[in-house]
Design an enzyme around this catalytic site. Structure first.
Site, short mmCIF file in Angstrom:
data_model
loop_
_atom_site.label_atom_id
_atom_site.label_comp_id
_atom_site.label_asym_id
_atom_site.label_seq_id
_atom_site.Cartn_x
_atom_site.Cartn_y
_atom_site.Cartn_z
N HIS A 60 0.85 -1.18 0.01
CA HIS A 60 0.07 -0.20 -0.02
C HIS A 60 0.99 1.18 0.12
O HIS A 60 2.10 1.43 0.07
CB HIS A 60 -0.97 -0.01 1.15
CG HIS A 60 -0.50 0.18 2.51
ND1 HIS A 60 0.50 -0.87 3.15
CD2 HIS A 60 -0.61 1.33 3.18
CE1 HIS A 60 0.74 -0.59 4.37
NE2 HIS A 60 0.41 0.81 4.48
N HIS A 62 1.40 3.80 1.82
CA HIS A 62 2.04 4.85 3.20
C HIS A 62 3.54 4.92 3.18
O HIS A 62 4.13 3.92 2.61
CB HIS A 62 1.62 4.35 4.41
CG HIS A 62 0.23 4.45 4.52
ND1 HIS A 62 -0.71 3.78 5.42
CD2 HIS A 62 -0.77 5.42 4.21
CE1 HIS A 62 -1.84 4.11 5.67
NE2 HIS A 62 -2.03 5.11 4.69
N ASP A 64 5.76 4.84 5.17
CA ASP A 64 6.65 3.74 5.74
C ASP A 64 7.02 2.33 5.22
O ASP A 64 7.35 1.38 5.79
CB ASP A 64 6.23 3.73 7.37
CG ASP A 64 5.08 2.98 7.46
OD1 ASP A 64 3.97 3.47 6.90
OD2 ASP A 64 4.95 2.05 8.34
N HIS A 118 -7.42 -0.33 5.26
CA HIS A 118 -6.42 0.57 5.81
C HIS A 118 -6.21 1.60 4.82
O HIS A 118 -6.17 2.79 5.11
CB HIS A 118 -5.13 -0.33 6.10
CG HIS A 118 -3.96 0.30 6.62
ND1 HIS A 118 -3.85 1.06 7.86
CD2 HIS A 118 -2.81 0.62 5.84
CE1 HIS A 118 -2.84 1.59 8.12
NE2 HIS A 118 -2.14 1.34 7.02
#
Ligand code: ZN
Ligand code: FE
Length: 264
Positions: A60, A62, A64, A118
């Site tokens: 995904h 993000h 991080d 998420h």
């Protein structure tokens, strides 16, 4: 492909930031990295183990999980596998539910599972042969990811798909959140002997400086409250805490659990 001797494919945990795990899948010669939020620890591991980077796999968007991609591509021009629908510009091989890939250079096939919640485009990778699951921030050891973009119904559906994988499946999630997740699990299902045994065992692992990841689908089904939202003891805890009406739907129970955990 080089002719150097290869080992069976294994997965190496590369810790990054405060609590991320970057997963390095390798056969002693070639390596693919899952969710490289940071390049430096991956480059160090490649150097230390004398591995060639052959692919980047993303779950995904993000930072991080993706922040190390530009520096890794500067090191080696490799394909970037990732979700079709998560807005990641670097992805060269766009994937969604039912797609299968063979990790370049490595004898490993992976099947893609859509797991929105998420983020909307979040995907997971599953090896039917080795029973390895790379699920990013969807299913965690003892918990699940926050619902930033999707709905509780989407997240519950995504977790249901992962829970239906074989019991022996190794769950390579992307964070070491386990003890904090288990503190919440203990607040909602303290009566569970399986949960108490897991708390003892995972606490001992952390005290010894070990990772609690990967866990297994069997252990998650036995102890993770987000896979157990309809268990009578959990529903009773939600009702007793004033978070849920008696007789509520399974989705209402899941939603109440996720909301409670957000502020726990
Ligand atoms: Zn995330
Ligand atoms: Fe994350």
């Amino acid at each position: 492909m080089s002719d150097l001797p290869r080992s069976p494919v294994t997965v190496l945990a590369v810790p990054a930031f405060k609590d991320n795990y970057l997963w390095l899948i390798h056969d002693g010669v070639d390596a693919a990295v899952v969710d490289p939020g940071d390049a430096a620890p991956i480059l160090a591991a490649l150097d230390r183990l004398n591995l060639n980077l052959t692919a980047i796999l993303l779950t995904h968007h993000h930072a991080d999980h993706t922040g190390g991609v530009p520096a890794l591509l500067a090191h080696a021009r490799v394909p970037v596998f990732g979700p079709r629908n998560d807005g990641i510009g670097a992805v060269t091989d766009k994937l969604g539910e039912g797609d299968t890939i063979v990790v370049p250079g490595i004898d490993l096939g992976l099947r893609v599972i859509d797991v929105p919640g998420h983020t909307l485009g979040h995907i997971a990778y599953f090896s039917d042969k080795l029973h390895w699951l790379f699920c990013g921030d969807t299913l965690f050891a003892g918990g699940c990811g926050r619902i930033f973009e999707g709905t509780p119904a989407q997240m519950a559906g995504s977790l249901g798909k992962l829970a239906s994988l074989p019991n022996a499946t190794l769950v390579y999630c992307a964070h070491e959140y386990t003890l904090s997740n288990l503190r919440f699990a203990n607040a909602v299902e303290a009566s569970s002997a399986a949960l108490q045994a897991r708390i003892v065992s995972d606490t001992a692992k952390r005290e010894a400086g070990q990772s609690t990841v990967p866990s297994t689908i069997a252990l998650e089904k036995a102890t993770n409250p987000f896979l157990r939202a309809t268990e009578p003891a959990i529903v009773a805890s939600l009702v007793a805490a004033g978070k849920l009406q008696d007789g509520a739907t399974p989705l209402a129970s899941f939603t109440a659990l996720r909301e409670w955990k957000n502020s726990f």
